[in-house]
Scaffold this active site. Structure first.
Site, PDB file in Angstrom:
ATOM      1  N   HIS A 294      98.872  29.839  57.494  1.00 45.30           N
ATOM      2  CA  HIS A 294      97.834  29.219  56.666  1.00 45.30           C
ATOM      3  C   HIS A 294      96.946  28.337  57.543  1.00 45.30           C
ATOM      4  O   HIS A 294      95.818  28.024  57.184  1.00 45.30           O
ATOM      5  CB  HIS A 294      98.457  28.374  55.548  1.00 45.30           C
ATOM      6  CG  HIS A 294      99.197  29.198  54.539  1.00 45.30           C
ATOM      7  ND1 HIS A 294     100.512  29.557  54.704  1.00 45.30           N
ATOM      8  CD2 HIS A 294      98.798  29.740  53.365  1.00 45.30           C
ATOM      9  CE1 HIS A 294     100.896  30.293  53.664  1.00 45.30           C
ATOM     10  NE2 HIS A 294      99.876  30.421  52.840  1.00 45.30           N
TER      11      HIS A 294
ATOM     12  N   ASP B 243      96.708  39.648  53.036  1.00 45.27           N
ATOM     13  CA  ASP B 243      97.014  38.276  52.642  1.00 45.27           C
ATOM     14  C   ASP B 243      95.664  37.588  52.460  1.00 45.27           C
ATOM     15  O   ASP B 243      94.613  38.202  52.678  1.00 45.27           O
ATOM     16  CB  ASP B 243      97.896  37.583  53.688  1.00 45.27           C
ATOM     17  CG  ASP B 243      98.847  36.563  53.054  1.00 45.27           C
ATOM     18  OD1 ASP B 243      98.501  36.034  51.978  1.00 45.27           O
ATOM     19  OD2 ASP B 243      99.909  36.289  53.628  1.00 45.27           O
TER      20      ASP B 243
END
Length: 340
Positions: free
Chosen positions: A176, A248
């Site tokens: 992330h 993702d």
């Protein structure tokens, strides 16, 4: 059905969001904690979303349990994946994992939500991004627990999404925030981490897969989520996977290596993804919709949930009452064990 899955800002739709949802390239919508106030509001938001969209969207959420559970108040508090085997052992933990898969899926289907991105198939607990989200550090035991959870999801009427292919469990960096590298030998990644995916694909237990935003330099210089080697050569070719491949979230720092939002989206589709996620960045999502070449994501239509029942009907059932209490108890025990 379009190949873009995006998000909305709040508890209800605004005019711009209605316009965006009517775009032919939009095929999915992912919900976050910020979209949730209470069950009645959530059910109404999903109704508005379905009403506004041109396509029959796949509505998704991350409701896997543990620290990744977007809807908490008014829903069963789901324990972390690691807790099942760690606190209950393989046999008892496996039985409750199957019930957890059933309950999680049932609670979402009652809201007219199609999929929760689950289960996590990563092996081991050292990764900052994964940790307790992994069932086990032993691939065979992780496979056994995941199999139980999957069977519960399927019994409830929800399709499964295995993540994060070929395995995110061994990298300490968080994708992330940055693009992690997994420098281990190819044989270890394939025989240790990928083995769980390989078995579940062979058993036809996975309906969709989400690849990792991780670079495995021994095998390919690109992150798996944007790599034709991983998605076409290995996943489709070698493993024979015929389900849906999600990217993702292309807003994560790990995806920035692939260029602008439109470039990231196109690169992911070219690499073999069926549906791309663009979250938490409205400009990025609009840029993808404006610049992506028209394409249909036919595989994604297999992901709609089966079954129709209300939240009240579910909560009135003896099975829900029993399982919900067991899961809440395991969650509390796990929180206690972690803080001890």
């Amino acid at each position: 059905m379009g190949p873009v899955m995006l998000d909305v800002e709040g508890y209800e739709l605004d005019a711009e969001e209605r316009e965006i949802l009517a775009h032919p390239l939009v095929g999915g919508l992912i919900l976050f904690t910020r979209n949730y106030h209470d069950p009645a509001q959530l059910r109404e938001l999903v109704r508005q979303i379905r009403d506004a969209s041109r396509n029959h969207l796949v509505v998704a959420v991350d409701q896997e349990g543990g620290r990744v559970q977007r809807f908490r108040e008014g829903f069963t508090r789901l324990p972390a994946a690691q807790s099942f085997a760690a606190l209950l052992g393989m046999e008892e933990g496996g039985k409750l994992a199957a019930e957890a898969g059933w309950l999680m899926a049932s609670e979402m289907i009652a809201m007219d939500i199609d999929i929760s991105f689950a289960p996590v198939l990563d092996v081991g607990h050292i990764s900052a991004a994964i940790g307790e989200r992994s069932y086990h550090e032993d691939p065979q035991k992780a496979l056994t627990m995941a199999r139980h959870f999957i069977d519960g999801m399927h019994a409830a009427g929800m399709k499964t999404t295995g993540k994060h292919f070929p395995g995110h469990g061994a990298v300490t960096a968080d994708s992330h925030k940055e693009t992690p590298f997994d420098p281990r030998p190819a044989s270890v990644i394939r025989d240790h981490d990928m083995a769980v995916f390989k078995s579940l694909i062979a058993e036809q237990r996975l309906d969709a897969i989400m690849p990792a935003h991780v670079i495995y330099p021994e095998l390919d210089p690109r992150p798996a989520s944007g790599s034709a080697y991983w998605l076409k050569t290995v996943l489709r070719g070698e493993l024979g996977f015929d389900g849906v491949i999600f990217s993702d979230d292309l807003s994560m720092e790990g995806a920035a290596i692939m260029g602008s939002y439109a470039e990231r989206g196109q690169a992911s589709l070219d690499a073999g993804c069926d549906m791309i996620l663009v979250c938490n960045n409205r400009k990025g999502a609009v840029s993808v919709l404006d610049n992506l070449s028209p394409i249909k994501a036919e595989r994604v239509t297999k992901l709609y949930h089966k079954g129709s029942f209300s939240r009240q009907e579910l909560r009135d059932s003896a099975r829900w009452k029993t399982v919900s209490a067991q899961l809440e108890q395991l969650h509390a025990r796990w929180q206690e064990a972690k803080s001890a």
